[in-house]
Design an enzyme around this catalytic site. Structure first.
Site, PDB file in Angstrom:
ATOM      1  N   GLY A   1       7.816  -6.779  10.512  1.00 41.15           N
ATOM      2  CA  GLY A   1       7.077  -5.979  11.486  1.00 41.15           C
ATOM      3  C   GLY A   1       5.747  -6.636  11.816  1.00 41.15           C
ATOM      4  O   GLY A   1       5.598  -7.859  11.729  1.00 41.15           O
ATOM      5  N   LEU A   2       4.764  -5.794  12.155  1.00 38.91           N
ATOM      6  CA  LEU A   2       3.459  -6.338  12.535  1.00 38.91           C
ATOM      7  C   LEU A   2       2.615  -6.574  11.283  1.00 38.91           C
ATOM      8  O   LEU A   2       1.647  -5.876  11.020  1.00 38.91           O
ATOM      9  CB  LEU A   2       2.756  -5.382  13.503  1.00 38.91           C
ATOM     10  CG  LEU A   2       1.547  -5.954  14.261  1.00 38.91           C
ATOM     11  CD1 LEU A   2       1.924  -7.150  15.096  1.00 38.91           C
ATOM     12  CD2 LEU A   2       0.914  -4.871  15.121  1.00 38.91           C
ATOM     13  N   HIS A   3       3.026  -7.569  10.484  1.00 37.25           N
ATOM     14  CA  HIS A   3       2.287  -7.893   9.266  1.00 37.25           C
ATOM     15  C   HIS A   3       1.188  -8.893   9.552  1.00 37.25           C
ATOM     16  O   HIS A   3       0.847  -9.141  10.693  1.00 37.25           O
ATOM     17  CB  HIS A   3       3.269  -8.442   8.227  1.00 37.25           C
ATOM     18  CG  HIS A   3       3.507  -7.473   7.113  1.00 37.25           C
ATOM     19  ND1 HIS A   3       3.558  -7.844   5.791  1.00 37.25           N
ATOM     20  CD2 HIS A   3       3.700  -6.144   7.138  1.00 37.25           C
ATOM     21  CE1 HIS A   3       3.776  -6.771   5.043  1.00 37.25           C
ATOM     22  NE2 HIS A   3       3.865  -5.732   5.840  1.00 37.25           N
ATOM     23  N   ALA A   4       0.674  -9.508   8.488  1.00 38.18           N
ATOM     24  CA  ALA A   4      -0.485 -10.386   8.628  1.00 38.18           C
ATOM     25  C   ALA A   4      -0.258 -11.512   9.633  1.00 38.18           C
ATOM     26  O   ALA A   4      -0.995 -11.649  10.604  1.00 38.18           O
ATOM     27  CB  ALA A   4      -0.869 -10.954   7.269  1.00 38.18           C
TER      28      ALA A   4
ATOM     29  N   SER B   1       0.364 -10.473  13.195  1.00 37.89           N
ATOM     30  CA  SER B   1      -0.876  -9.928  13.753  1.00 37.89           C
ATOM     31  C   SER B   1      -1.777 -11.043  14.277  1.00 37.89           C
ATOM     32  O   SER B   1      -2.365 -10.936  15.357  1.00 37.89           O
ATOM     33  CB  SER B   1      -1.654  -9.142  12.699  1.00 37.89           C
ATOM     34  OG  SER B   1      -0.945  -7.998  12.314  1.00 37.89           O
TER      35      SER B   1
END
Lengths: 92, 132
Positions: free
Chosen positions: A15-18, A21
């Site tokens: 998903g929208l992890h580090a 991002s």
């Protein structure tokens, strides 16, 4: 100037992890338009050019990422961001 | 755009391993578009920081747009301040020490810098981590 909106489904594993991002922020910064994202169609909206704020969004796989942009290159910005999400942030 | 060099990032830790690991994270997550230097350990190779080594790191990561330094504990900050004071006068005002966590701050600052942001914006992004 008209607001441009778009959305894309997060299908990459993390998903929208580090790392995603960071990629999303770097991409958003290439556009002059204001670019924001949200995990619901009606917001709350987060500045897509702010790495710290985007890192805190923490959207998971299976969630939909909504984008909106305002400015001359708003359409390109929304398309580019949706592309990045659809490409699974080039990570898989 | 294009001509303007991105702000450089310097990582100062008491531990060479921490400094190196934090730099690895920046390189992998942000890429190579930002000048980066990491330094850790004292002159004897133990835990600590060394003013001369910090000055060398600032030189290595130098950019005309400036350099943002991320530090870990106490001595890393005071020795970084001393290193900044010993730099040529025309460079000093383009070097800032960020009040931010070392690893997260380095990644966030480098992300901001990779977009061509100013030194003030880079510092603000790193310090935003402290703002809750």
């Amino acid at each position: 100037m008209q607001e441009v909106k778009g959305h894309a489904l997060l299908t990459n594993e993390v998903g929208l992890h580090a790392r995603p991002s960071v990629k999303l922020t770097q991409l958003a910064k290439r556009f002059a338009a204001t670019v924001e994202i949200a995990i619901a169609a009606d917001g709350p909206w987060t500045d897509a050019k702010s790495p710290v704020k985007i890192m805190r969004v923490k959207a998971a796989k299976g969630e939909t990422l909504y984008m909106r942009a305002n400015g001359a290159d708003a359409e390109d910005a929304v398309r580019a961001l949706a592309d990045l999400v659809n490409r699974k942030f080039d990570e898989e | 755009m294009g001509e303007q060099k991105n702000v450089g990032i310097v990582i100062v830790s008491h531990s060479a391993k921490v400094a190196e690991g934090a730099a690895d994270m920046v390189r992998q997550m942000v890429g190579d578009s930002v000048p980066l230097a990491a330094v850790g350990g004292n002159a004897d190779g133990g835990l600590g920081t060394d003013v001369g080594a910090i000055m060398g790191a600032i030189d290595k990561a130098w950019s005309e747009s400036g350099v943002a330094i991320l530090v870990d504990l106490g001595g890393a900050e005071t020795n970084s301040e001393m290193a900044v004071e010993m730099m040529p006068e025309d460079r000093r005002e383009r070097i800032v020490i960020c009040n931010a966590p070392l690893v997260e701050g380095a990644v966030m600052a480098a992300t901001e810098a990779s977009g061509g942001s100013s030194l003030d914006a880079v510092r603000a992004t790193a310090e935003e981590l402290m703002g809750g």
